[in-house]
Design an enzyme around this catalytic site. Sequence first.
Site, PDB file in Angstrom:
ATOM      1  N   GLU A 177       0.815  -1.223   0.000  1.00 44.49           N
ATOM      2  CA  GLU A 177       0.000   0.000   0.000  1.00 44.49           C
ATOM      3  C   GLU A 177       0.847   1.270   0.000  1.00 44.49           C
ATOM      4  OE1 GLU A 177      -2.950  -0.478   3.054  1.00 44.49           O
ATOM      5  OE2 GLU A 177      -3.785  -2.256   2.096  1.00 44.49           O
ATOM      6  N   ASN A 198       1.292   6.006   7.760  1.00 46.74           N
ATOM      7  CA  ASN A 198      -0.056   5.530   7.417  1.00 46.74           C
ATOM      8  C   ASN A 198      -0.181   4.013   7.351  1.00 46.74           C
ATOM      9  OD1 ASN A 198      -1.365   8.066   7.023  1.00 46.74           O
ATOM     10  ND2 ASN A 198      -0.073   8.324   5.239  1.00 46.74           N
ATOM     11  N   HIS A 416     -17.712 -10.428   5.770  1.00 46.26           N
ATOM     12  CA  HIS A 416     -16.426  -9.789   6.037  1.00 46.26           C
ATOM     13  C   HIS A 416     -15.688 -10.534   7.136  1.00 46.26           C
ATOM     14  CE1 HIS A 416     -13.774  -6.368   7.618  1.00 46.26           C
ATOM     15  NE2 HIS A 416     -13.318  -6.714   6.440  1.00 46.26           N
ATOM     16  N   HIS A 417     -14.455 -10.928   6.851  1.00 45.33           N
ATOM     17  CA  HIS A 417     -13.588 -11.551   7.847  1.00 45.33           C
ATOM     18  C   HIS A 417     -12.323 -10.726   7.985  1.00 45.33           C
ATOM     19  CE1 HIS A 417     -15.319 -15.838   6.833  1.00 45.33           C
ATOM     20  NE2 HIS A 417     -16.177 -15.099   7.523  1.00 45.33           N
ATOM     21  N   GLU A 418     -12.297  -9.798   8.908  1.00 49.85           N
ATOM     22  CA  GLU A 418     -11.035  -9.111   9.197  1.00 49.85           C
ATOM     23  C   GLU A 418     -10.300  -9.994  10.202  1.00 49.85           C
ATOM     24  OE1 GLU A 418      -9.143  -6.245   8.181  1.00 49.85           O
ATOM     25  OE2 GLU A 418      -7.862  -7.522   9.405  1.00 49.85           O
ATOM     26  N   HIS A 486      -8.078  -8.395   1.217  1.00 53.35           N
ATOM     27  CA  HIS A 486      -7.372  -7.124   1.411  1.00 53.35           C
ATOM     28  C   HIS A 486      -6.092  -7.443   2.183  1.00 53.35           C
ATOM     29  CE1 HIS A 486     -10.433  -3.852   0.365  1.00 53.35           C
ATOM     30  NE2 HIS A 486     -10.705  -4.943  -0.318  1.00 53.35           N
ATOM     31  N   GLU A 487      -5.093  -6.578   2.064  1.00 53.48           N
ATOM     32  CA  GLU A 487      -3.748  -6.918   2.568  1.00 53.48           C
ATOM     33  C   GLU A 487      -3.409  -8.340   2.108  1.00 53.48           C
ATOM     34  OE1 GLU A 487      -6.221  -6.107   5.011  1.00 53.48           O
ATOM     35  OE2 GLU A 487      -5.859  -4.069   4.322  1.00 53.48           O
ATOM     36  N   GLU A 505      -7.404  -6.360  -2.896  1.00 57.96           N
ATOM     37  CA  GLU A 505      -6.950  -4.969  -2.824  1.00 57.96           C
ATOM     38  C   GLU A 505      -5.471  -4.985  -3.200  1.00 57.96           C
ATOM     39  OE1 GLU A 505      -6.652  -3.168   1.023  1.00 57.96           O
ATOM     40  OE2 GLU A 505      -7.785  -1.423   0.373  1.00 57.96           O
ATOM     41  N   GLU A 511      -9.535   3.877   0.376  1.00 54.97           N
ATOM     42  CA  GLU A 511      -9.614   4.161   1.808  1.00 54.97           C
ATOM     43  C   GLU A 511      -8.602   5.215   2.247  1.00 54.97           C
ATOM     44  OE1 GLU A 511      -8.680   0.693   4.158  1.00 54.97           O
ATOM     45  OE2 GLU A 511      -6.830   0.295   3.074  1.00 54.97           O
TER      46      GLU A 511
HETATM   47  C1  NOJ Z   1      -8.336  -2.529   5.670  1.00 55.66           C
HETATM   48  C2  NOJ Z   1      -9.137  -2.795   4.458  1.00 55.66           C
HETATM   49  O1  NOJ Z   1      -8.392  -2.560   3.346  1.00 55.66           O
HETATM   50  C3  NOJ Z   1     -10.379  -1.980   4.533  1.00 55.66           C
HETATM   51  O2  NOJ Z   1     -11.131  -2.064   3.369  1.00 55.66           O
HETATM   52  C4  NOJ Z   1     -11.150  -2.459   5.710  1.00 55.66           C
HETATM   53  O3  NOJ Z   1     -12.288  -1.677   5.852  1.00 55.66           O
HETATM   54  C5  NOJ Z   1     -10.336  -2.368   6.971  1.00 55.66           C
HETATM   55  N1  NOJ Z   1      -9.064  -2.966   6.777  1.00 55.66           N
HETATM   56  C6  NOJ Z   1     -11.008  -3.061   8.106  1.00 55.66           C
HETATM   57  O4  NOJ Z   1     -11.088  -4.429   7.849  1.00 55.66           O
END
Ligand code: NOJ
Length: 706
Positions: A177, A198, A416-418, A486-487, A505, A511
């Site tokens: 990123e 950031n 969504h799975h963070e 993402h990541e 992503e 974002e």
């Molecule tokens: C980073 C992600 O790229 C973003 O889209 C997401 O909202 C946040 N993490 C939280 O999971």
Amino acid sequence: MKYIKLSIIVLSIIIFSCSKEKDLPTVITSPNNTIQIDFNLTEKGVPSYKVSFENEEVIKTSTLGFNLKDFPDINEDFEIINSTTNSFNETWQMPWGEQLDVVNNYNELIIELQETVAPNRKINIVFKAYDDGIGFRYEFPEQDNFIEIFITDENTQFNLTEDYKTFWIPGDWDIYEHLYSTTKFSKIDALKYRDHSNLAQTQIPENSVNTPVTMVGKSGLHLSFHEAALVDYSGMTLKVDTLNLSMQSGLVGSRNQDYKVKRTLPFHTPWRTIHITKNAPDLIESNLIVNLNEPNKLGDVSWIKPTKYTGIWWEMHLGKSTWDMSAKQDMTTHTTQAKPHGKHGATTKNAKAFIDFSAKNNIGAVLIEGWNTGWEHWIGFEDREGVFDFVTPYPDYDLQEVVRYGKEKGVEIIMHHETSAATETYTKQQDTAFALMQSLGIHAVKTGYVGKILPKGEYHHGQYMVNHYNNTVEKAAKYQVAINAHEPIKATGLRRTYPNTISREGLRGQEFNAWASDGGNPPEHISIVAFTRMLSGPIDFTPGIFDIKFDKYKKDNQVNTTIAQQLALFVVIYSPVQMAADLIENYEANLEAFQFIKDVGVDWKQTQVLNGEIGDFVTIARQERETGNWFIGSITDENSRELNINLDFLEEGQSYSAIIYKDGNNAHWNDNPLALDIETVTVTKDTKLTLNLAQGGGAAISIIKQ
Ligand code: NOJ
Ligand code: CA
């Protein structure tokens, strides 16, 4: 789904004898003879190759090899014991994609090598020459006394012939990123990006770049370096030697062991790839990366469909609402006793509002972030294992009811799975989490890996994580679930083999405009991304912000494009899941402009890149599979420009209504971003259009059959 191969024509197979006395082939040219690869052994028996394009050398003699742990390096004293050439030409179909039919046409050279001294190990190097680039990889065949390998470094060189203008991000082992830099190759200085306020994690150990890294030469030659089919190996950065204009593979390591890759023989490395084209548009039209991957292993994937989606997402980035339902809690007990603070985004009510809006507007899905417990522990804690379980909703979010309501309205929910990079927790939970999704008929999940990887010592792009990401995709497929990570690990074309790798992503996304302290993504951002990151595969960039300045929420941040450019991104950026990212109220306040998002396709029969220069501008036309309608997106950097485009790709004898969404008078990304003119004209294949793009502007066109 039409993923079946149309035709496979093996044109010729010429197998040369094993005898050393005979002349063995060591040269291969691409089908149209423009690209040539020469393999050679140096005097010391070191494997090397060079590449030319239209008879000009573009990669000077570059050596190949490995450093190993507990074993002599794979380096010199090799002889060729056999070599073979093949030609291959097939057309295969993407289940969804930038185009339906993909031509995969190359000539191949397989060099079989053996050490002339003990331990007499064998290694093959396979080269493929396409008309738009090359790929090569190392193969370690099964052999006695060479069972397991611990690679401490791969020494693949790329010796350049010119001090190219280079579009690069640092070779960060943990994150992609970063903003792109544009410098001469000799001026690359990745280490200056080591401290970055950031980023939740970053590790830049040496002066190296991440791939795809793209270069432009004085004569207009375009090169882009990347890799394909990254499986059970470390991600490759490219170490930069600015004095000698040379790059060398730098594999991502780990703090937990003194090697970077561990494999059991037989195995092969990912492909090392170089796009070689005469102009920038041809880079985007190339299918080199997907072609170097194996065909679909999942079979029927009709359970997942390309779609536009909205979501409970941007509002958290703006600070309008939060992912967590209650304030941050005690880290040791992980308890959630605090009273709800009333700003939680993922409530049943809010989810239903997004479903209603999507149903009304031809949008097939809604992403809901912050739906599950654990977010109250988000900020500032190290031990994140065990925090999220991916099945327990917050009390104000009725998952079953939201899914039911979505079904009633014809709108799917995107899960969504963070993971907060707590990989062991996620691996343990996957069966339960994916089974819950399957039982609810949810077919897509956005995963996230924010923060330093747990177990400690691993990086996002090392072998451990490559395997984690790939295993997740394979496991998800068993539950008919598609992954939008993402990541993520970088895209290397595995979407061909596992189409449920739906998007990712893996770049500085939208974002950052909501909160980055460095002013957000500059106007030129996507005109670089289109020729770098996008060459690797679909991007979940989350375009479509209408409230460009969002002063109601944040005075110091903004999107640095015009609204017309935000529309154009739906075409310029390819993703089979494309988010309309802004708040409902911002779309409802500008339904005229929103009409483009409502109309635009997400799945394409063909793509034509009409013009482009890296970092300056790009115009892409894509034909929708289902309707045959065309959509055009054109964007520019911080400079205004006039672009003339020719619609000669339209069908003969067919008239179309073109709705043109263009920068209005005096539009400007900062001073006047909302000035938008909408005009409808009739067009045919003889029509020529002039697009006037404002500074940081763009144009979006729907071309609908009359
Ligand atoms: C980073 C992600 O790229 C973003 O889209 C997401 O909202 C946040 N993490 C939280 O999971
Ligand atoms: Ca520029």
